[in-house]
Scaffold this motif. Structure first.
Motif, PDB file in Angstrom:
ATOM      1  N   UNK A   1       8.095  10.627 -17.590  1.00  0.00           N
ATOM      2  CA  UNK A   1       6.715  10.977 -17.900  1.00  0.00           C
ATOM      3  C   UNK A   1       6.108  11.671 -16.684  1.00  0.00           C
ATOM      4  N   UNK A   2       5.318  12.675 -16.932  1.00  0.00           N
ATOM      5  CA  UNK A   2       4.599  13.324 -15.843  1.00  0.00           C
ATOM      6  C   UNK A   2       3.164  12.830 -15.829  1.00  0.00           C
ATOM      7  N   UNK A   3       2.401  13.380 -14.917  1.00  0.00           N
ATOM      8  CA  UNK A   3       1.008  12.971 -14.748  1.00  0.00           C
ATOM      9  C   UNK A   3       0.194  13.208 -16.021  1.00  0.00           C
ATOM     10  N   UNK A   4      -0.785  12.347 -16.242  1.00  0.00           N
ATOM     11  CA  UNK A   4      -1.680  12.471 -17.389  1.00  0.00           C
ATOM     12  C   UNK A   4      -2.529  13.736 -17.262  1.00  0.00           C
ATOM     13  N   UNK A   5      -2.709  14.434 -18.359  1.00  0.00           N
ATOM     14  CA  UNK A   5      -3.494  15.665 -18.348  1.00  0.00           C
ATOM     15  C   UNK A   5      -4.944  15.392 -18.719  1.00  0.00           C
ATOM     16  N   UNK A 159       3.177  -2.843   1.104  1.00  0.00           N
ATOM     17  CA  UNK A 159       2.551  -1.634   1.646  1.00  0.00           C
ATOM     18  C   UNK A 159       3.605  -0.605   2.043  1.00  0.00           C
ATOM     19  N   UNK A 160       4.694  -1.066   2.657  1.00  0.00           N
ATOM     20  CA  UNK A 160       5.749  -0.161   3.102  1.00  0.00           C
ATOM     21  C   UNK A 160       6.398   0.554   1.933  1.00  0.00           C
ATOM     22  N   UNK A 161       6.835  -0.186   0.932  1.00  0.00           N
ATOM     23  CA  UNK A 161       7.545   0.500  -0.144  1.00  0.00           C
ATOM     24  C   UNK A 161       6.601   1.319  -1.016  1.00  0.00           C
ATOM     25  N   UNK A 162       5.334   0.892  -1.209  1.00  0.00           N
ATOM     26  CA  UNK A 162       4.430   1.685  -2.038  1.00  0.00           C
ATOM     27  C   UNK A 162       4.024   2.979  -1.350  1.00  0.00           C
ATOM     28  N   UNK A 163       4.010   2.971  -0.033  1.00  0.00           N
ATOM     29  CA  UNK A 163       3.679   4.178   0.730  1.00  0.00           C
ATOM     30  C   UNK A 163       4.647   5.315   0.403  1.00  0.00           C
ATOM     31  N   UNK A 164       5.895   4.957   0.090  1.00  0.00           N
ATOM     32  CA  UNK A 164       6.937   5.957  -0.150  1.00  0.00           C
ATOM     33  C   UNK A 164       7.372   6.046  -1.619  1.00  0.00           C
ATOM     34  N   UNK A 165       6.674   5.367  -2.515  1.00  0.00           N
ATOM     35  CA  UNK A 165       7.035   5.403  -3.937  1.00  0.00           C
ATOM     36  C   UNK A 165       6.797   6.803  -4.486  1.00  0.00           C
ATOM     37  N   UNK A 166       7.666   7.245  -5.376  1.00  0.00           N
ATOM     38  CA  UNK A 166       7.516   8.565  -5.990  1.00  0.00           C
ATOM     39  C   UNK A 166       7.833   8.496  -7.480  1.00  0.00           C
ATOM     40  N   UNK A 167       7.328   9.481  -8.198  1.00  0.00           N
ATOM     41  CA  UNK A 167       7.622   9.663  -9.612  1.00  0.00           C
ATOM     42  C   UNK A 167       7.309  11.116  -9.948  1.00  0.00           C
ATOM     43  N   UNK A 168       7.969  11.678 -10.957  1.00  0.00           N
ATOM     44  CA  UNK A 168       7.755  13.093 -11.290  1.00  0.00           C
ATOM     45  C   UNK A 168       6.286  13.408 -11.611  1.00  0.00           C
ATOM     46  N   UNK A 169       5.715  14.312 -10.833  1.00  0.00           N
ATOM     47  CA  UNK A 169       4.361  14.774 -11.106  1.00  0.00           C
ATOM     48  C   UNK A 169       3.251  13.806 -10.758  1.00  0.00           C
ATOM     49  N   UNK A 170       3.602  12.666 -10.193  1.00  0.00           N
ATOM     50  CA  UNK A 170       2.601  11.654  -9.860  1.00  0.00           C
ATOM     51  C   UNK A 170       2.689  11.290  -8.389  1.00  0.00           C
ATOM     52  N   UNK A 171       1.596  10.738  -7.884  1.00  0.00           N
ATOM     53  CA  UNK A 171       1.583  10.303  -6.501  1.00  0.00           C
ATOM     54  C   UNK A 171       1.363   8.802  -6.427  1.00  0.00           C
ATOM     55  N   UNK A 172       1.922   8.236  -5.405  1.00  0.00           N
ATOM     56  CA  UNK A 172       1.680   6.846  -5.054  1.00  0.00           C
ATOM     57  C   UNK A 172       1.366   6.878  -3.562  1.00  0.00           C
ATOM     58  N   UNK A 173       1.017   5.740  -3.007  1.00  0.00           N
ATOM     59  CA  UNK A 173       0.751   5.707  -1.579  1.00  0.00           C
ATOM     60  C   UNK A 173      -0.189   4.574  -1.237  1.00  0.00           C
ATOM     61  N   UNK A 174      -0.481   4.492   0.040  1.00  0.00           N
ATOM     62  CA  UNK A 174      -1.390   3.470   0.540  1.00  0.00           C
ATOM     63  C   UNK A 174      -2.481   4.118   1.377  1.00  0.00           C
ATOM     64  N   UNK A 175      -3.574   3.396   1.503  1.00  0.00           N
ATOM     65  CA  UNK A 175      -4.694   3.851   2.319  1.00  0.00           C
ATOM     66  C   UNK A 175      -5.450   2.604   2.782  1.00  0.00           C
ATOM     67  N   UNK A 176      -6.051   2.664   3.940  1.00  0.00           N
ATOM     68  CA  UNK A 176      -6.890   1.568   4.412  1.00  0.00           C
ATOM     69  C   UNK A 176      -8.286   1.690   3.806  1.00  0.00           C
ATOM     70  N   UNK A 177      -8.964   0.563   3.699  1.00  0.00           N
ATOM     71  CA  UNK A 177     -10.306   0.527   3.112  1.00  0.00           C
ATOM     72  C   UNK A 177     -11.220   1.584   3.720  1.00  0.00           C
ATOM     73  N   UNK A 178     -11.234   1.694   5.034  1.00  0.00           N
ATOM     74  CA  UNK A 178     -12.162   2.612   5.703  1.00  0.00           C
ATOM     75  C   UNK A 178     -11.907   4.076   5.370  1.00  0.00           C
ATOM     76  N   UNK A 179     -10.719   4.392   4.819  1.00  0.00           N
ATOM     77  CA  UNK A 179     -10.381   5.777   4.508  1.00  0.00           C
ATOM     78  C   UNK A 179     -10.474   6.123   3.024  1.00  0.00           C
ATOM     79  N   UNK A 180     -10.934   5.187   2.201  1.00  0.00           N
ATOM     80  CA  UNK A 180     -11.046   5.437   0.763  1.00  0.00           C
ATOM     81  C   UNK A 180     -12.326   6.198   0.474  1.00  0.00           C
ATOM     82  N   UNK A 181     -12.188   7.250  -0.345  1.00  0.00           N
ATOM     83  CA  UNK A 181     -13.318   8.020  -0.813  1.00  0.00           C
ATOM     84  C   UNK A 181     -13.211   8.188  -2.314  1.00  0.00           C
ATOM     85  N   UNK A 182     -14.342   8.178  -2.982  1.00  0.00           N
ATOM     86  CA  UNK A 182     -14.390   8.392  -4.423  1.00  0.00           C
ATOM     87  C   UNK A 182     -15.357   9.530  -4.710  1.00  0.00           C
TER      88      UNK A 182
END
Length: 186
Positions: A1-5, A159-182
């Motif tokens: 599956x790729x990213x939701x459109x 945190x370590x494994x999610x930082x490097x998780x991948x999937x076709x057309x999608x992103x995964x990763x980690x971020x610290x609270x102070x760096x989150x923006x919406x």
């Protein structure tokens, strides 16, 4: 599956930060404070905040243990999704709620790292979502007497494994609270 459109929006998913779930959690006060900060950041950015609550024999609906931690206050109109499985998508209204909100990216925080957080992260990614784990805003209990690593190691490993998780057309990763923006896009 790729990213939701046609899903330009990002939502904050707060998983199982319930009185009975986080009562003895690792770094509880720090994590709950970080989640409170994320909630305020999401609200300021116009992003949906979605609260997930587990219901079980140990967490019966309406009980003190079932309630959201007292430091957090869901605002009127913020959705609540009740679940009975680790993955917040399993047999819940979460997917249809996210579709209605045009959400294609999730920022995830909450408890328990080695159970509901991991299950929900993977559940979201396989369903086509971009999924970011807030590295300092999830926690778990000490399960070392049953053979698990100490909670700090469980959190660090996730945190370590999610930082490097991948999937076709999608992103995964980690971020610290102070760096989150919406920012609401559509």
């Amino acid at each position: 599956m790729s990213k939701l459109e046609n899903r330009p929006n990002t939502a904050l998913l707060v998983v199982d930060v319930q009185t009975g779930v986080v009562a003895k959690a690792h770094a509880r006060d720090e994590v709950v404070a970080n989640i409170a900060s994320l909630v305020e950041t999401a609200r300021r950015g116009g992003a949906p905040v979605i609260w997930v609550q587990h219901v079980s024999d140990e967490l019966p609906r309406g009980s003190e243990a079932w309630k959201i931690a007292p430091e957090l206050s869901p605002a009127g109109g913020e959705p609540l999704v009740e679940k009975s499985y680790g993955d917040a998508f399993e047999e819940t209204s979460l997917e249809s709620l996210l579709a209605d909100l045009r959400v294609g990216s999730l920022v995830v925080a909450g408890a328990q790292t080695d159970a509901c957080i991991r299950a929900t992260l993977h559940g979201a990614l396989v369903r086509g979502y971009d999924v970011t784990l807030v590295s300092d805003a999830h926690t778990t209990d000490d399960m070392s007497k049953w053979g698990a690593p100490p909670p700090g190691q469980v959190i660090a490993h996730t945190n370590l494994y999610w930082k490097y998780e991948t999937a076709p057309g999608r992103t995964a990763g980690t971020v610290k609270t102070k760096n989150v923006e919406f920012a609401r896009r559509g």
